[in-house]
Every structure is written in C-alpha cells, then in structure tokens.
Write a protein that holds these residues in place. Structure first.
Motif, PDB file in Angstrom:
ATOM      1  N   PHE A 100       0.825  -1.197   0.000  1.00 17.76           N
ATOM      2  CA  PHE A 100       0.000   0.000   0.000  1.00 17.76           C
ATOM      3  C   PHE A 100       0.864   1.254   0.000  1.00 17.76           C
ATOM      4  O   PHE A 100       1.759   1.408   0.830  1.00 17.76           O
ATOM      5  CB  PHE A 100      -0.950  -0.009   1.208  1.00 17.76           C
ATOM      6  N   LEU A 101       0.583   2.106  -0.965  1.00 18.57           N
ATOM      7  CA  LEU A 101       1.309   3.355  -1.128  1.00 18.57           C
ATOM      8  C   LEU A 101       0.521   4.459  -0.453  1.00 18.57           C
ATOM      9  O   LEU A 101      -0.628   4.730  -0.805  1.00 18.57           O
ATOM     10  CB  LEU A 101       1.475   3.660  -2.623  1.00 18.57           C
ATOM     11  N   LEU A 102       1.127   5.078   0.545  1.00 19.50           N
ATOM     12  CA  LEU A 102       0.452   6.140   1.280  1.00 19.50           C
ATOM     13  C   LEU A 102       0.158   7.306   0.353  1.00 19.50           C
ATOM     14  O   LEU A 102       1.017   7.749  -0.408  1.00 19.50           O
ATOM     15  CB  LEU A 102       1.331   6.595   2.455  1.00 19.50           C
ATOM     16  N   VAL A 103      -1.064   7.812   0.418  1.00 14.89           N
ATOM     17  CA  VAL A 103      -1.533   8.849  -0.503  1.00 14.89           C
ATOM     18  C   VAL A 103      -1.344  10.226   0.114  1.00 14.89           C
ATOM     19  O   VAL A 103      -1.446  10.415   1.323  1.00 14.89           O
ATOM     20  CB  VAL A 103      -3.024   8.617  -0.845  1.00 14.89           C
ATOM     21  N   ASP A 104      -1.069  11.205  -0.745  1.00 17.69           N
ATOM     22  CA  ASP A 104      -1.018  12.620  -0.360  1.00 17.69           C
ATOM     23  C   ASP A 104       0.074  12.917   0.668  1.00 17.69           C
ATOM     24  O   ASP A 104      -0.140  13.614   1.652  1.00 17.69           O
ATOM     25  CB  ASP A 104      -2.377  13.088   0.178  1.00 17.69           C
ATOM     26  N   GLU A 105       1.249  12.360   0.437  1.00 22.05           N
ATOM     27  CA  GLU A 105       2.371  12.639   1.330  1.00 22.05           C
ATOM     28  C   GLU A 105       3.447  13.456   0.625  1.00 22.05           C
ATOM     29  O   GLU A 105       4.612  13.418   0.994  1.00 22.05           O
ATOM     30  CB  GLU A 105       2.962  11.327   1.850  1.00 22.05           C
ATOM     31  N   GLY A 106       3.041  14.206  -0.391  1.00 24.04           N
ATOM     32  CA  GLY A 106       3.996  15.035  -1.111  1.00 24.04           C
ATOM     33  C   GLY A 106       5.048  14.196  -1.803  1.00 24.04           C
ATOM     34  O   GLY A 106       4.746  13.233  -2.498  1.00 24.04           O
ATOM     35  N   ASP A 107       6.328  14.550  -1.611  1.00 22.73           N
ATOM     36  CA  ASP A 107       7.421  13.821  -2.244  1.00 22.73           C
ATOM     37  C   ASP A 107       7.800  12.549  -1.483  1.00 22.73           C
ATOM     38  O   ASP A 107       8.593  11.744  -1.952  1.00 22.73           O
ATOM     39  CB  ASP A 107       8.659  14.719  -2.370  1.00 22.73           C
ATOM     40  N   LYS A 108       7.236  12.382  -0.293  1.00 21.82           N
ATOM     41  CA  LYS A 108       7.548  11.218   0.517  1.00 21.82           C
ATOM     42  C   LYS A 108       6.849   9.984  -0.043  1.00 21.82           C
ATOM     43  O   LYS A 108       5.650   9.982  -0.234  1.00 21.82           O
ATOM     44  CB  LYS A 108       7.115  11.457   1.960  1.00 21.82           C
ATOM     45  N   VAL A 109       7.621   8.944  -0.327  1.00 28.09           N
ATOM     46  CA  VAL A 109       7.059   7.688  -0.820  1.00 28.09           C
ATOM     47  C   VAL A 109       7.137   6.664   0.308  1.00 28.09           C
ATOM     48  O   VAL A 109       8.225   6.263   0.720  1.00 28.09           O
ATOM     49  CB  VAL A 109       7.809   7.181  -2.063  1.00 28.09           C
ATOM     50  N   GLU A 110       5.990   6.267   0.805  1.00 27.50           N
ATOM     51  CA  GLU A 110       5.948   5.275   1.882  1.00 27.50           C
ATOM     52  C   GLU A 110       5.073   4.107   1.443  1.00 27.50           C
ATOM     53  O   GLU A 110       3.897   4.270   1.154  1.00 27.50           O
ATOM     54  CB  GLU A 110       5.388   5.885   3.168  1.00 27.50           C
ATOM     55  N   ILE A 111       5.683   2.933   1.377  1.00 23.40           N
ATOM     56  CA  ILE A 111       4.966   1.721   0.991  1.00 23.40           C
ATOM     57  C   ILE A 111       4.999   0.755   2.172  1.00 23.40           C
ATOM     58  O   ILE A 111       6.065   0.492   2.740  1.00 23.40           O
ATOM     59  CB  ILE A 111       5.607   1.069  -0.246  1.00 23.40           C
ATOM     60  N   VAL A 112       3.831   0.254   2.534  1.00 23.57           N
ATOM     61  CA  VAL A 112       3.750  -0.650   3.676  1.00 23.57           C
ATOM     62  C   VAL A 112       3.055  -1.946   3.267  1.00 23.57           C
ATOM     63  O   VAL A 112       2.324  -1.994   2.274  1.00 23.57           O
ATOM     64  CB  VAL A 112       2.994  -0.012   4.863  1.00 23.57           C
ATOM     65  N   ASP A 113       3.284  -2.994   4.069  1.00 18.93           N
ATOM     66  CA  ASP A 113       2.638  -4.278   3.831  1.00 18.93           C
ATOM     67  C   ASP A 113       1.184  -4.242   4.304  1.00 18.93           C
ATOM     68  O   ASP A 113       0.753  -3.325   5.006  1.00 18.93           O
ATOM     69  CB  ASP A 113       3.391  -5.393   4.571  1.00 18.93           C
ATOM     70  N   LEU A 114       0.459  -5.306   3.950  1.00 18.28           N
ATOM     71  CA  LEU A 114      -0.963  -5.405   4.256  1.00 18.28           C
ATOM     72  C   LEU A 114      -1.254  -5.185   5.738  1.00 18.28           C
ATOM     73  O   LEU A 114      -2.161  -4.416   6.097  1.00 18.28           O
ATOM     74  CB  LEU A 114      -1.487  -6.778   3.827  1.00 18.28           C
ATOM     75  N   VAL A 115      -0.509  -5.836   6.608  1.00 18.82           N
ATOM     76  CA  VAL A 115      -0.831  -5.780   8.040  1.00 18.82           C
ATOM     77  C   VAL A 115      -0.289  -4.521   8.708  1.00 18.82           C
ATOM     78  O   VAL A 115      -0.551  -4.299   9.899  1.00 18.82           O
ATOM     79  CB  VAL A 115      -0.299  -7.036   8.768  1.00 18.82           C
ATOM     80  N   ASP A 116       0.450  -3.693   7.971  1.00 12.70           N
ATOM     81  CA  ASP A 116       1.084  -2.515   8.581  1.00 12.70           C
ATOM     82  C   ASP A 116       0.397  -1.198   8.244  1.00 12.70           C
ATOM     83  O   ASP A 116       0.931  -0.122   8.544  1.00 12.70           O
ATOM     84  CB  ASP A 116       2.559  -2.443   8.146  1.00 12.70           C
ATOM     85  N   VAL A 117      -0.763  -1.258   7.613  1.00 10.06           N
ATOM     86  CA  VAL A 117      -1.498  -0.026   7.323  1.00 10.06           C
ATOM     87  C   VAL A 117      -2.076   0.534   8.622  1.00 10.06           C
ATOM     88  O   VAL A 117      -2.218  -0.181   9.617  1.00 10.06           O
ATOM     89  CB  VAL A 117      -2.625  -0.271   6.293  1.00 10.06           C
ATOM     90  N   HIS A 118      -2.423   1.822   8.594  1.00 10.05           N
ATOM     91  CA  HIS A 118      -2.922   2.498   9.798  1.00 10.05           C
ATOM     92  C   HIS A 118      -4.365   2.945   9.603  1.00 10.05           C
ATOM     93  O   HIS A 118      -4.727   3.481   8.546  1.00 10.05           O
ATOM     94  CB  HIS A 118      -2.042   3.699  10.137  1.00 10.05           C
ATOM     95  N   ILE A 119      -5.161   2.752  10.637  1.00  6.48           N
ATOM     96  CA  ILE A 119      -6.567   3.142  10.587  1.00  6.48           C
ATOM     97  C   ILE A 119      -6.692   4.634  10.295  1.00  6.48           C
ATOM     98  O   ILE A 119      -5.998   5.457  10.896  1.00  6.48           O
ATOM     99  CB  ILE A 119      -7.274   2.784  11.910  1.00  6.48           C
ATOM    100  N   GLY A 120      -7.576   4.959   9.377  1.00  6.75           N
ATOM    101  CA  GLY A 120      -7.829   6.350   9.020  1.00  6.75           C
ATOM    102  C   GLY A 120      -7.006   6.851   7.859  1.00  6.75           C
ATOM    103  O   GLY A 120      -7.357   7.857   7.235  1.00  6.75           O
ATOM    104  N   CYS A 121      -5.910   6.164   7.545  1.00  9.92           N
ATOM    105  CA  CYS A 121      -5.031   6.626   6.464  1.00  9.92           C
ATOM    106  C   CYS A 121      -5.572   6.184   5.101  1.00  9.92           C
ATOM    107  O   CYS A 121      -6.308   5.209   4.979  1.00  9.92           O
ATOM    108  CB  CYS A 121      -3.626   6.073   6.658  1.00  9.92           C
ATOM    109  N   TYR A 122      -5.151   6.921   4.069  1.00 13.74           N
ATOM    110  CA  TYR A 122      -5.565   6.650   2.689  1.00 13.74           C
ATOM    111  C   TYR A 122      -4.386   6.050   1.929  1.00 13.74           C
ATOM    112  O   TYR A 122      -3.259   6.549   2.015  1.00 13.74           O
ATOM    113  CB  TYR A 122      -6.014   7.942   2.000  1.00 13.74           C
ATOM    114  N   TYR A 123      -4.667   4.988   1.198  1.00 14.40           N
ATOM    115  CA  TYR A 123      -3.623   4.287   0.464  1.00 14.40           C
ATOM    116  C   TYR A 123      -4.082   3.955  -0.950  1.00 14.40           C
ATOM    117  O   TYR A 123      -5.278   3.806  -1.212  1.00 14.40           O
ATOM    118  CB  TYR A 123      -3.268   2.957   1.154  1.00 14.40           C
ATOM    119  N   GLU A 124      -3.085   3.822  -1.832  1.00 14.82           N
ATOM    120  CA  GLU A 124      -3.334   3.224  -3.137  1.00 14.82           C
ATOM    121  C   GLU A 124      -2.813   1.794  -3.095  1.00 14.82           C
ATOM    122  O   GLU A 124      -1.679   1.552  -2.662  1.00 14.82           O
ATOM    123  CB  GLU A 124      -2.629   4.001  -4.253  1.00 14.82           C
ATOM    124  N   ALA A 125      -3.633   0.848  -3.510  1.00  8.57           N
ATOM    125  CA  ALA A 125      -3.254  -0.561  -3.451  1.00  8.57           C
ATOM    126  C   ALA A 125      -2.265  -0.906  -4.560  1.00  8.57           C
ATOM    127  O   ALA A 125      -2.418  -0.482  -5.706  1.00  8.57           O
ATOM    128  CB  ALA A 125      -4.491  -1.438  -3.566  1.00  8.57           C
TER     129      ALA A 125
END
Length: 568
Positions: free
Chosen positions: A350-375
């Motif tokens: 999951f690629l965290l959305v709307d973080e500017g130039d910051k690219v943060e990719i996390v695994d399935l179990v590491d996403v955070h409640i309330g956050c927006y991601y692109e699968a």
C-alpha cells in the motif's frame, strides 16, 4: 486451493494474515523469479527485501509491452512462470480504454473461493437465505482472441464460461445456464425476468455483479412487463426469443399457462408507483446483492426505492487484476461498506496517498486506521507491484486483516483551474442535492459530469436523467428546485473550488443539464460497442469522450444554472 470453505477458515486466514502474505510472496517469487520481467531486477533471487528494493512500482503503460508480447504469441515466461491461458478485459469505463490482463484458470478458483466465503458470511447473518433461489442478472459477452489465439473477455464472462461455473455443485439461480450464457443480452435479460417471475415464490435474493445491471433490469421490466405477463398467462415464450437452447430451457420452466400469476404480476406492475417493486413481485426477498461502492454508489437511492429498503448487500471487492476481499458485515448501510482483504489471493502493498514527495509503501498488516492508500498488487499471473489506481481508506481490522473503504479512482477528477474534484467529492455533493428532488417526486436515474472549458470561465456540467416516482407521469422540471440543486452541489465541494468559484472568479456557475429518458442507455451502448462489458458497465462519473458528450448534449431537455456563489 481447496474450494470447500467454512467460516473457521475466515478466522484462520485473518489471524495469520502476516505469515500468509509472506508465504504468498515467496511462492510468487519462486514461480516467477526467472521470468524475463523479474530477472532484470532480481537476477533469479527470491529474496523479499531485494524484491522491495529493486522491483519498481508500475502502472499499466509500464507493463503493457510485456503483456502485448505474450498476447502476440511469445512464451508466457516473458511475464509468468505458469502458462497464460487467457486475458481479462477491464470494463474500460473507469479510466479510458479497456486494458487486458493475463490470467490462467487458477483465477477462477480465487473467484469461487471469494464467492463461497461471501455466501457463508451472508448465510450467517440472514436466516434461511440458502434455502431459496437467487434471481441473478448475469450476462456474457462475445469473446475475442489475441493474435496468438488466446481468448480475451471480461472477467465475469470468462468465469461464466469456465469449468468452475459449469461444474458448480448446484444451480441456485432462477435462470437455467442456457439463459445466463445466451450471447444476446436483450434476450437474456427478458428470460432472466421471465424465469424469476415464474419462480417468484422461490426467490430469496435479487442480485447482479454490479448495481447498474440491477437498475437496468428494473427499467427493462417497466418496458416489457405486459409482454412478460402474456408469456406467463399463455405458457409460451415470445417469438423474438430466437436462441433455441435458451427458448427451450425457459419453455420448460414456464410449464404451461398460469393466469393467476399473470394477474398478480399485472396488478403489481400496473400501479401508480413502483416503490418497493422488488419486494412486491418477489415477497420472500431477504436481500439485494450487488456492488454499490465507488462509482456504483450513485445507484443506491434507486435500489432502495425499488426494494423498499430490504438489506442492500455489497458482498465483495474484486477486479480484473485480482480478488481483494469480502464484506464481513453484510447488513451494514451500503454507504458504510468496508472490505476485509484476504491474504491468500495476491501479495498486497500500500502506497500512502497525499504525502507530497515522501514515498511510503507498507505491507498489508502494517497499514494504519484512518489513512488513505493506493493498493499495489503482485499476483501469480504477471503483475508485479502494480498500481491499481484505487484509493482506499483503512476503517479497521478483522483480527489482523485490515478493512478498507473504497474511496475513489485515483485519476477520476473534474478540474477547471487549480482545484481537483474527486469521485468522493461528487458523490458527497449528490447525496446533499438529491433529497431536494424528493419535494418534486423525482428520481435521479443516471448522472455524469464534465469540466466544460469552452466557456470563460470554465464551469462544471452535470448531466441528469430524471424520472417521476409515479409511473406514466410527465416530468415537471421546477426551475427553483433544479437551481437549488446546482447551488447545493457547489456548496458541498471543497474550499479550493469554492474560493476559485466565488472569490476569484476562475470557475463559472455550475450547470445541470436534464436529458431525455433513455439517454444513459444510449451512453451505455456506446461504451459496450467500444469493448465494455454489459455486466461490469458503470456510468462514468466524469465524461471525456467527445462521442459520449455529443449523445448527451443532443438529448438535453432543459438547463439550470446556479444563481449564487457558494460561501467561502
């Protein structure tokens, strides 16, 4: 994968989501590390960290050349360690032209698994739902072939033509397979309804893969109920049903004339209002099942009107790329649906959305409640860290498996100046505006939108197809009500839109163009003629096609423009 399933497996899968995901990635890499595509990044390694470091995140245009090479006859190992046996065709109504995706028959096992899982969950929540039949509107579309001879078709068509469907344990549908597999969709629709009406006392659910097909079925019924009643009364099938296998199967279900049933159907269909028509015609209906998230949310008010608000269940989240997950709370409000991802289908990041130039990719179990991601999807059939373009919000966890609300397609926006109005923004605005229509007894049957920059300043145009709640009534378009709808929509948009509209004057007043009834059916025909699947079709929220815009504008009945600037 075993196709048998019970709810204990749901607990095991979601409790062990992290380990299962690691196993899935290891298996995918073991099978595919020496494909031409992965070898350039991994050099034969199956190391997970090397995969994340070296394999790029890609869009369709990045992998299209590899897919086309296999489609044109090169060996499957260009992209897949297992043979590619066919291609799925995307709907083409979310993001432009249809795309093709490589698969093999194991995908159908995934579909069967997810379907069985969803059915088990629904059975847990709705008593005796498995005891009856489902009036289900499934359709096939003619398949095409690649230059190498591999079949290309929509995922639903592919499944319905597969051995998984043909060899299923029992037929829980009111329609025989001859109807479902009829290549003429008009004949199939008619026969679906005829079979469903004849077996009305057995129907416990009304279903379609997507909400648009259900609304189309009700519209079709409005146009053909008199002919259907005649078929029931005299025990014959209309002469224009020319598909012989379909005709014979339906004749067998008709089993002779039934005047009492014909009278009952006629009485219900001949009423002033069709409110609750689903439960009136099929009184044992316990649920209406169809995808109503994302773009399909526009159909929720219509389905609630027709179904008398019987449980409207959005059961699964799936795509041509992979199966994602299921709705484990099927009786929730359709606006509140979240899907629990199943960790055994594909490898998900999951690629965290709307973080500017910051690219943060996390695994399935590491996403955070309330956050927006692109699968991001890595599947068994050739997709590696593929950007889905779906924006999802984490709403919670079921055991250790995250639950996601579908928010919007990434690139589906309206924009005139600096603002970006998303699908979510549009749906929220419509939810605020459509209650105003109730005061004039109108139903919004279809809509789309367009950023018109031919004027200065440019402005948003919404095309609405309206219908009177009471049958055969002439639609009365009240200027005050429609103008107020324009204003409320604008007031619901974000602060950047409101500033550009009211303070800076960079955006002109929003306009609603009411089109003739049937216009959106014509729109659907355009997209289907261009390759979209009838079963998967959804009206695009934003239109860019010049051909589609021409159809819309040629059918405009009246125009209404916002008469005040939104507050800023």
């Amino acid at each position: 994968m075993s196709l048998s399933f019970d709810l204990n497996d749901l607990e095991e899968l979601t409790l062990n989501a992290k380990q299962i995901q690691e196993n899935v990635l290891e298996e995918i890499l073991t099978l595919n590390a020496n494909t031409e595509y992965l070898r350039q990044f991994l050099h034969g390694s199956i190391d997970k960290e090397l995969f994340k470091k070296n394999v790029p995140v890609v869009s369709y245009d990045d992998i299209k050349p590899y897919i086309e090479r296999v489609a044109n006859g090169e060996p499957s190992y260009v992209i897949s360690g297992k043979p590619i046996t066919r291609f799925f065709l995307s709907s083409g109504t979310s993001g432009g032209k249809p795309k093709i995706f490589p698969v093999n028959d194991e995908f159908f096992e995934d579909q069967t698994f997810i379907s069985s899982l969803s059915s088990s969950i629904i059975s847990k929540h709705i008593k005796d739902v498995e005891q009856g039949k489902a009036l289900t509107f499934n359709f096939v579309r003619t398949q095409s072939s690649t230059p190498s001879g591999l079949q290309v078709s929509a995922g639903i068509t592919s499944y319905l033509l597969s051995d998984c469907f043909k060899n299923r344990p029992s037929n829980s549908f009111t329609s025989p397979d001859e109807v479902t597999l009829c290549p003429d969709n008009k004949q199939a629709m008619y026969c679906h309804l005829l079979c469903g009406l004849v077996q009305r006392d057995k129907v416990v659910s009304v279903a379609a893969p997507f909400a648009s097909a259900l609304v189309n079925a009700i519209t079709f019924l409005e146009n053909y109920w008199k002919e259907l009643c005649s078929n029931i009364r005299y025990g014959h099938v209309s002469e224009w049903i020319t598909d012989l296998s379909c005709r014979d199967a339906v004749t067998n279900i008709l089993g002779g004339g039934n005047s009492a049933l014909a009278d009952l159907v006629e009485e219900e269909c001949n009423t002033k209002s069709w409110k609750g028509i689903i439960t009136r015609l099929w009184p044992k209906t316990k649920s209406v099942q169809s995808i109503v998230t994302g773009q399909y949310a526009q159909y929720i008010p219509m389905l609630e009107f027709y179904s008398n608000k019987v449980s409207l269940i959005s059961p699964v989240y799936a795509s041509s790329e992979t199966m994602f997950g299921v709705n484990v709370n099927p009786l929730c409000k359709p606006q509140d649906v979240s899907y629990t991802f199943m960790p055994n289908i594909s490898y998900f990041e999951f690629l965290l959305v709307d973080e500017g130039d910051k690219v943060e990719i996390v695994d399935l179990v590491d996403v955070h409640i309330g956050c927006y991601y692109e699968a991001l999807v890595t599947n068994y059939f050739g997709l590696r860290r593929y950007r889905m373009g779906d924006i999802l919000q984490v709403t919670g966890f079921y055991n250790n498996a995250p639950q996601f609300r579908f928010v919007r397609r990434k690139n589906m926006v309206l924009s005139i100046s600096l603002e970006a109005t998303t699908e979510e923004d549009i749906l929220k605005a419509l939810n605020h505006a459509t209650p105003i229509l109730k005061s004039s007894d109108l139903l919004l049957m279809g809509f789309t939108s367009y950023a018109d920059i031919s004027t200065h300043p440019g402005h948003y145009v919404f095309y609405w197809e309206l219908k009177a709640k009471n049958n055969n009534e002439i639609i009365k378009l009240h200027n005050k009500i429609l103008v107020e709808c324009c204003c409320v929509i604008e007031e619901s948009f974000n602060s950047i839109y409101r500033q550009l509209r009211s303070k800076d004057g960079y955006i002109g007043a929003l306009e609603i163009r009411v089109v003739q009834q049937g216009t959106f059916n014509s729109l659907m025909e355009i997209f289907i003629s261009q390759g979209a699947s009838p079963s998967q079709y959804k009206t695009p929220m934003c239109i860019n096609s010049s051909e589609a815009l021409e159809v819309l504008d040629n059918n405009v009945l009246a125009r209404f423009i916002s008469d005040r600037s939104p507050p800023f």
